[in-house]
Design a protein around this motif. Sequence first.
Motif, PDB file in Angstrom:
ATOM      1  N   ILE A 128       0.748  -1.241   0.080  1.00 38.81           N
ATOM      2  CA  ILE A 128       0.073  -0.010   0.065  1.00 38.81           C
ATOM      3  C   ILE A 128       0.989   1.366   0.143  1.00 38.81           C
ATOM      4  O   ILE A 128       0.713   2.120  -0.797  1.00 38.81           O
ATOM      5  CB  ILE A 128      -1.033  -0.202   1.125  1.00 38.81           C
ATOM      6  N   PRO A 129       1.780   1.449   0.923  1.00 36.77           N
ATOM      7  CA  PRO A 129       2.763   2.567   0.955  1.00 36.77           C
ATOM      8  C   PRO A 129       3.246   2.913  -0.554  1.00 36.77           C
ATOM      9  O   PRO A 129       3.456   3.986  -0.922  1.00 36.77           O
ATOM     10  CB  PRO A 129       3.718   2.404   2.079  1.00 36.77           C
TER      11      PRO A 129
ATOM     12  N   ALA B 195       3.033  10.509  -7.204  1.00 32.99           N
ATOM     13  CA  ALA B 195       3.861  10.744  -8.366  1.00 32.99           C
ATOM     14  C   ALA B 195       3.393  10.998  -9.674  1.00 32.99           C
ATOM     15  O   ALA B 195       3.291  11.908 -10.324  1.00 32.99           O
ATOM     16  CB  ALA B 195       5.033   9.862  -8.178  1.00 32.99           C
ATOM     17  N   ARG B 196       2.338  10.071  -9.992  1.00 27.07           N
ATOM     18  CA  ARG B 196       1.548  10.012 -11.186  1.00 27.07           C
ATOM     19  C   ARG B 196       0.730  11.124 -11.330  1.00 27.07           C
ATOM     20  O   ARG B 196       0.466  11.947 -12.298  1.00 27.07           O
ATOM     21  CB  ARG B 196       1.079   8.936 -11.627  1.00 27.07           C
TER      22      ARG B 196
ATOM     23  N   GLN C 153       3.979  16.476  -1.820  1.00 29.63           N
ATOM     24  CA  GLN C 153       5.257  16.030  -1.446  1.00 29.63           C
ATOM     25  C   GLN C 153       4.878  14.737  -0.801  1.00 29.63           C
ATOM     26  O   GLN C 153       5.885  13.688  -0.878  1.00 29.63           O
ATOM     27  CB  GLN C 153       6.019  16.668  -0.728  1.00 29.63           C
ATOM     28  N   GLN C 154       4.018  14.387   0.134  1.00 26.13           N
ATOM     29  CA  GLN C 154       3.851  13.362   0.959  1.00 26.13           C
ATOM     30  C   GLN C 154       2.477  13.393   1.470  1.00 26.13           C
ATOM     31  O   GLN C 154       1.631  13.821   1.207  1.00 26.13           O
ATOM     32  CB  GLN C 154       4.953  13.486   2.075  1.00 26.13           C
ATOM     33  N   ILE C 155       2.528  12.080   2.323  1.00 25.58           N
ATOM     34  CA  ILE C 155       1.269  11.615   2.965  1.00 25.58           C
ATOM     35  C   ILE C 155       1.497  11.719   4.388  1.00 25.58           C
ATOM     36  O   ILE C 155       2.572  11.351   4.926  1.00 25.58           O
ATOM     37  CB  ILE C 155       0.733  10.637   2.559  1.00 25.58           C
TER      38      ILE C 155
ATOM     39  N   GLN D  51      -5.001  20.411   0.195  1.00 29.50           N
ATOM     40  CA  GLN D  51      -4.545  21.753   0.391  1.00 29.50           C
ATOM     41  C   GLN D  51      -3.099  21.629   0.773  1.00 29.50           C
ATOM     42  O   GLN D  51      -2.635  20.988   1.569  1.00 29.50           O
ATOM     43  CB  GLN D  51      -5.096  22.867   1.364  1.00 29.50           C
ATOM     44  N   GLY D  52      -2.202  22.532   0.332  1.00 29.73           N
ATOM     45  CA  GLY D  52      -0.816  22.272   0.583  1.00 29.73           C
ATOM     46  C   GLY D  52       0.028  21.207   0.127  1.00 29.73           C
ATOM     47  O   GLY D  52      -0.752  20.466  -0.781  1.00 29.73           O
ATOM     48  N   GLY D  53       1.085  20.745   0.545  1.00 29.98           N
ATOM     49  CA  GLY D  53       1.870  19.742  -0.232  1.00 29.98           C
ATOM     50  C   GLY D  53       1.765  18.192   0.466  1.00 29.98           C
ATOM     51  O   GLY D  53       2.298  17.344   0.133  1.00 29.98           O
TER      52      GLY D  53
END
Length: 459
Positions: free
Chosen positions: A324-325, A333-334, A344-346, A378-380
């Motif tokens: 999953i990660p 990325a896609r 950028q991240q989760i 909202q935001g990265g």
Amino acid sequence: MGTKKMRVLVVDDESHVRILLSEVLKMEGFICVQAENGKDALACMEAEPVDLVLMDIRMPVMDGMEAVRIMRDTWPEVPVIMTTAFAGVDTAVEAMKLGAYNYISKPFNNEEIIVNVKRALEIQSLTREVEDLRRVVRTRFSINNIIGKSAGMQEVFKGIGRVAPTNSTVLIQGESGTGKELVARAIHYNSRRSQGPLVNLNCAAIPEGLLESELFGHEKGSFTGAMNHHPGKFELAAGGTIFLDEISEMSPNLQAKLLRVLQDRTFQRVGGTRTLAADVRVIAASNKDLSEAIRQGSFREDLYYRLNVVQLEIPPLRDRREDIPLLVDHFIARCNKEMGKQVQQISHEALKQLTAYAWPGNVRELENAVERAVVMGQGGVIMTEDLPVSLQGIQPRAVTRVNQDRGGSLKEMMEAVEADILQSALDDTGWNRVKTAEVLKMSRKALIYKIDKYGLSQR
Ligand SMILES: Nc1ncnc2c1ncn2[C@@H]1O[C@H](COP(=O)(O)OP(=O)(O)OP(=O)(O)O)[C@@H](O)[C@H]1O
Ligand SMILES: [Mg+2]
């Protein structure tokens, strides 16, 4: 062809020919560059790229034959049209063997020049487009784009690698959304048939009456409404691969016909008498367990063994949560790339929820959830709030169904569900009772009472 002006290089040792050609082409909106021999022409192309070359054969210093050979090597995508006096036609044919696109004999007529130049440019732009598409398809469907480190997926990768270069029939089994089509594509695009077509047919999507004609085509007049001869998917897939999705939905009658194709590698159009060769590799997929369908008598066992030369089993996502990660990163990325986003991240919490969820819709459901989160976010950073509501908060982990199957009175079933929810919530907070009570909006006292009542403990 777009609005960009095309650059044409005119190469001839006689200046009046160059001027004449340039005038004709400029009137048609081309930009013209001139060179007086092959060497000069190559220097021009080095200095600034051109879209097409119109070149004489007999010239001093370096003639057209030698120049065309170098041009084909160095700029293979630039079409070269040779111009030649009538007596030189044989040489012009030689030039075409070296890769010239066409030749025009002198004295030329303006119309002929324009038509030839335009056609060559059109074909070149189409070729470029096809190549671009091929490249996109190949990267999107390369094995590298199938994500997974779980043992189950490693087995699938091994299977793809082993089976792709062969001509074997392949059966892909897995629940809906596990990636069966993705695997089928990877096999095709990594096979020796990759330059040939990949033709899809979803057996469940086509009414039973039309499926045979879809598969094998029909002759003119073979049934009411068959106005013309119509090629079937097996014909369209010649030299390539046919992907038969949801194969379990095929009628017994068609199963028998497909069996024959797999046995003899031949077929007939509906209403036809000619036997046609099927130069096709078959990949079949099913989200139902075919051996179960055989037991129930809805699927032919002999066909199953024909299809099942190589079987790839894609496990459901809930049985390979370690993927999953990776999948989440891949989809983020896609999406970033395709939607021009910059996520950028989760967040740790959000990822934890994604990992805990049961994913009945498998990877497709996860893909949709991530896509949505990237759009909403909202935001990265993707936060819990960006995830679908069904995932937020505590997951009862699809316990309802299970408990219903277990039977018992409504009260007993409700209690079993309650116990499951409490257990999940406690597990999710690491058995922090204060936090769990808060999440479930109940008192700490009631929580402790129920832990005791149901005999819950840390797993
Ligand atoms: N391992 C994987 N890595 C990356 N993307 C995946 C993976 N598995 C599935 N996907 C993506 O999930 C979506 C569903 O996959 P696919 O259509 O191949 O599933 P399927 O098994 O054919 O489903 P169905 O039975 O509903 O037709 C696709 O967008 C696919 O790109
Ligand atoms: Mg599918």
